[in-house]
Design a protein around this motif. Structure first.
Motif, PDB file in Angstrom:
ATOM      1  N   VAL A  30      51.698  38.684 -20.096  1.00  0.00           N
ATOM      2  CA  VAL A  30      50.877  37.495 -19.841  1.00  0.00           C
ATOM      3  C   VAL A  30      51.304  36.351 -20.756  1.00  0.00           C
ATOM      4  O   VAL A  30      51.509  35.216 -20.306  1.00  0.00           O
ATOM      5  N   TYR A  31      51.466  36.648 -22.031  1.00  0.00           N
ATOM      6  CA  TYR A  31      51.791  35.585 -22.990  1.00  0.00           C
ATOM      7  C   TYR A  31      53.258  35.157 -22.920  1.00  0.00           C
ATOM      8  O   TYR A  31      53.582  34.021 -23.266  1.00  0.00           O
ATOM      9  N   ALA A  32      54.136  36.009 -22.421  1.00  0.00           N
ATOM     10  CA  ALA A  32      55.519  35.587 -22.168  1.00  0.00           C
ATOM     11  C   ALA A  32      55.536  34.542 -21.053  1.00  0.00           C
ATOM     12  O   ALA A  32      56.251  33.539 -21.143  1.00  0.00           O
ATOM     13  N   ALA A  33      54.729  34.760 -20.014  1.00  0.00           N
ATOM     14  CA  ALA A  33      54.637  33.776 -18.929  1.00  0.00           C
ATOM     15  C   ALA A  33      54.043  32.466 -19.446  1.00  0.00           C
ATOM     16  O   ALA A  33      54.507  31.376 -19.093  1.00  0.00           O
ATOM     17  N   ARG A  34      53.035  32.553 -20.298  1.00  0.00           N
ATOM     18  CA  ARG A  34      52.443  31.346 -20.879  1.00  0.00           C
ATOM     19  C   ARG A  34      53.447  30.617 -21.773  1.00  0.00           C
ATOM     20  O   ARG A  34      53.478  29.386 -21.803  1.00  0.00           O
ATOM     21  N   ASP A  35      54.268  31.374 -22.471  1.00  0.00           N
ATOM     22  CA  ASP A  35      55.303  30.768 -23.318  1.00  0.00           C
ATOM     23  C   ASP A  35      56.304  29.997 -22.452  1.00  0.00           C
ATOM     24  O   ASP A  35      56.669  28.859 -22.770  1.00  0.00           O
ATOM     25  N   ARG A  36      56.714  30.594 -21.347  1.00  0.00           N
ATOM     26  CA  ARG A  36      57.656  29.920 -20.444  1.00  0.00           C
ATOM     27  C   ARG A  36      57.044  28.625 -19.892  1.00  0.00           C
ATOM     28  O   ARG A  36      57.703  27.578 -19.867  1.00  0.00           O
ATOM     29  N   ARG A  37      55.781  28.690 -19.470  1.00  0.00           N
ATOM     30  CA  ARG A  37      55.107  27.484 -18.946  1.00  0.00           C
ATOM     31  C   ARG A  37      54.968  26.419 -20.023  1.00  0.00           C
ATOM     32  O   ARG A  37      55.169  25.229 -19.765  1.00  0.00           O
ATOM     33  N   ALA A  38      54.610  26.829 -21.234  1.00  0.00           N
ATOM     34  CA  ALA A  38      54.453  25.867 -22.327  1.00  0.00           C
ATOM     35  C   ALA A  38      55.776  25.173 -22.621  1.00  0.00           C
ATOM     36  O   ALA A  38      55.812  23.948 -22.826  1.00  0.00           O
ATOM     37  N   ARG A  39      56.864  25.925 -22.633  1.00  0.00           N
ATOM     38  CA  ARG A  39      58.187  25.333 -22.888  1.00  0.00           C
ATOM     39  C   ARG A  39      58.557  24.351 -21.775  1.00  0.00           C
ATOM     40  O   ARG A  39      59.068  23.262 -22.045  1.00  0.00           O
ATOM     41  N   LYS A  40      58.286  24.759 -20.550  1.00  0.00           N
ATOM     42  CA  LYS A  40      58.612  23.911 -19.399  1.00  0.00           C
ATOM     43  C   LYS A  40      57.828  22.601 -19.446  1.00  0.00           C
ATOM     44  O   LYS A  40      58.362  21.543 -19.134  1.00  0.00           O
ATOM     45  N   ARG A  41      56.579  22.678 -19.845  1.00  0.00           N
ATOM     46  CA  ARG A  41      55.705  21.503 -19.880  1.00  0.00           C
ATOM     47  C   ARG A  41      55.799  20.715 -21.181  1.00  0.00           C
ATOM     48  O   ARG A  41      55.241  19.635 -21.296  1.00  0.00           O
ATOM     49  N   GLY A  42      56.447  21.291 -22.182  1.00  0.00           N
ATOM     50  CA  GLY A  42      56.539  20.628 -23.478  1.00  0.00           C
ATOM     51  C   GLY A  42      55.270  20.734 -24.299  1.00  0.00           C
ATOM     52  O   GLY A  42      55.027  19.912 -25.189  1.00  0.00           O
ATOM     53  N   GLU A  71      52.878  21.955 -27.153  1.00  0.00           N
ATOM     54  CA  GLU A  71      53.075  22.398 -28.528  1.00  0.00           C
ATOM     55  C   GLU A  71      52.407  23.762 -28.742  1.00  0.00           C
ATOM     56  O   GLU A  71      51.256  23.969 -28.355  1.00  0.00           O
ATOM     57  N   THR A  72      53.157  24.672 -29.363  1.00  0.00           N
ATOM     58  CA  THR A  72      52.637  26.006 -29.660  1.00  0.00           C
ATOM     59  C   THR A  72      52.991  26.386 -31.094  1.00  0.00           C
ATOM     60  O   THR A  72      53.891  25.803 -31.695  1.00  0.00           O
ATOM     61  N   LEU A  73      52.296  27.376 -31.594  1.00  0.00           N
ATOM     62  CA  LEU A  73      52.590  27.967 -32.900  1.00  0.00           C
ATOM     63  C   LEU A  73      52.742  29.475 -32.721  1.00  0.00           C
ATOM     64  O   LEU A  73      51.812  30.135 -32.258  1.00  0.00           O
ATOM     65  N   ALA A  74      53.895  29.988 -33.045  1.00  0.00           N
ATOM     66  CA  ALA A  74      54.162  31.437 -33.086  1.00  0.00           C
ATOM     67  C   ALA A  74      53.959  32.145 -31.753  1.00  0.00           C
ATOM     68  O   ALA A  74      53.707  33.344 -31.733  1.00  0.00           O
ATOM     69  N   LEU A  75      54.095  31.436 -30.648  1.00  0.00           N
ATOM     70  CA  LEU A  75      53.879  32.083 -29.348  1.00  0.00           C
ATOM     71  C   LEU A  75      54.984  33.095 -29.045  1.00  0.00           C
ATOM     72  O   LEU A  75      54.695  34.235 -28.669  1.00  0.00           O
ATOM     73  N   SER A  76      56.237  32.728 -29.235  1.00  0.00           N
ATOM     74  CA  SER A  76      57.339  33.676 -28.977  1.00  0.00           C
ATOM     75  C   SER A  76      57.256  34.883 -29.899  1.00  0.00           C
ATOM     76  O   SER A  76      57.463  36.022 -29.473  1.00  0.00           O
ATOM     77  N   ALA A  77      56.940  34.644 -31.163  1.00  0.00           N
ATOM     78  CA  ALA A  77      56.808  35.753 -32.124  1.00  0.00           C
ATOM     79  C   ALA A  77      55.654  36.676 -31.732  1.00  0.00           C
ATOM     80  O   ALA A  77      55.756  37.902 -31.874  1.00  0.00           O
ATOM     81  N   THR A  78      54.574  36.099 -31.225  1.00  0.00           N
ATOM     82  CA  THR A  78      53.429  36.901 -30.793  1.00  0.00           C
ATOM     83  C   THR A  78      53.819  37.797 -29.623  1.00  0.00           C
ATOM     84  O   THR A  78      53.448  38.974 -29.588  1.00  0.00           O
ATOM     85  N   VAL A  79      54.583  37.263 -28.663  1.00  0.00           N
ATOM     86  CA  VAL A  79      55.052  38.068 -27.533  1.00  0.00           C
ATOM     87  C   VAL A  79      55.876  39.247 -28.051  1.00  0.00           C
ATOM     88  O   VAL A  79      55.689  40.386 -27.604  1.00  0.00           O
ATOM     89  N   ASP A  80      56.750  38.997 -29.002  1.00  0.00           N
ATOM     90  CA  ASP A  80      57.568  40.075 -29.580  1.00  0.00           C
ATOM     91  C   ASP A  80      56.698  41.147 -30.224  1.00  0.00           C
ATOM     92  O   ASP A  80      56.935  42.343 -30.051  1.00  0.00           O
ATOM     93  N   ILE A  81      55.682  40.723 -30.959  1.00  0.00           N
ATOM     94  CA  ILE A  81      54.786  41.682 -31.629  1.00  0.00           C
ATOM     95  C   ILE A  81      54.010  42.488 -30.593  1.00  0.00           C
ATOM     96  O   ILE A  81      53.923  43.720 -30.689  1.00  0.00           O
ATOM     97  N   LEU A  82      53.455  41.821 -29.590  1.00  0.00           N
ATOM     98  CA  LEU A  82      52.668  42.521 -28.565  1.00  0.00           C
ATOM     99  C   LEU A  82      53.519  43.546 -27.824  1.00  0.00           C
ATOM    100  O   LEU A  82      53.048  44.639 -27.515  1.00  0.00           O
ATOM    101  N   THR A  83      54.776  43.208 -27.566  1.00  0.00           N
ATOM    102  CA  THR A  83      55.686  44.122 -26.874  1.00  0.00           C
ATOM    103  C   THR A  83      55.842  45.424 -27.652  1.00  0.00           C
ATOM    104  O   THR A  83      55.902  46.512 -27.061  1.00  0.00           O
ATOM    105  N   GLN A  84      55.882  45.336 -28.954  1.00  0.00           N
ATOM    106  CA  GLN A  84      56.056  46.525 -29.798  1.00  0.00           C
ATOM    107  C   GLN A  84      54.904  47.514 -29.652  1.00  0.00           C
ATOM    108  O   GLN A  84      55.075  48.696 -29.930  1.00  0.00           O
ATOM    109  N   TYR A  85      53.742  47.045 -29.209  1.00  0.00           N
ATOM    110  CA  TYR A  85      52.575  47.923 -29.120  1.00  0.00           C
ATOM    111  C   TYR A  85      52.469  48.665 -27.793  1.00  0.00           C
ATOM    112  O   TYR A  85      51.595  49.527 -27.649  1.00  0.00           O
TER     113      TYR A  85
END
Length: 114
Positions: free
Chosen positions: A45-57, A59-73
């Protein structure tokens, strides 16, 4: 969970933790939901939100890092929560252990005015 308990868990795991803590201590609204979801489902879910945020410009904080952490679980159940800045310009998503005793990841997204 009360405001002080949640603030105590925002211990700098990502660049979003300090602004989230400031929003919380500044009087922002917050919630930690009762339900859980598997880490990988949240990562998707948050990977898709990260892609949309990047496309729209957006501003995010630690969104990509959060996706990486969530994947590990993987299939581990995680409990989501959210803190809004007092002016509601930022939303900080939190991902806690199933028992809500610690925060595993935190991300922030600047909200658009509608």
């Amino acid at each position: 969970m009360n405001r002080a308990e949640l603030a105590g868990m925002l211990n700098g795991r990502s660049e979003a933790c300090e602004p989230a803590k400031a929003a919380l201590l500044g009087g922002g609204d917050f919630v930690v939901w009762d339900g859980t979801a598997p880490g990988q489902r949240l990562a998707d879910v948050y990977a898709a939100r990260d892609r949309r945020a990047r496309k729209r410009g957006t501003e995010t904080l630690a969104l990509s890092a959060t996706v990486d952490i969530l994947t590990q679980y993987g299939t581990t159940p995680l409990r989501p929560g959210c803190i809004f800045s007092p002016d509601r310009t930022w939303a900080f998503m939190l991902f806690l252990t199933e028992d809500a005793r610690s925060i595993l990841a935190c991300t922030g997204v600047r909200r658009t005015v509608r």
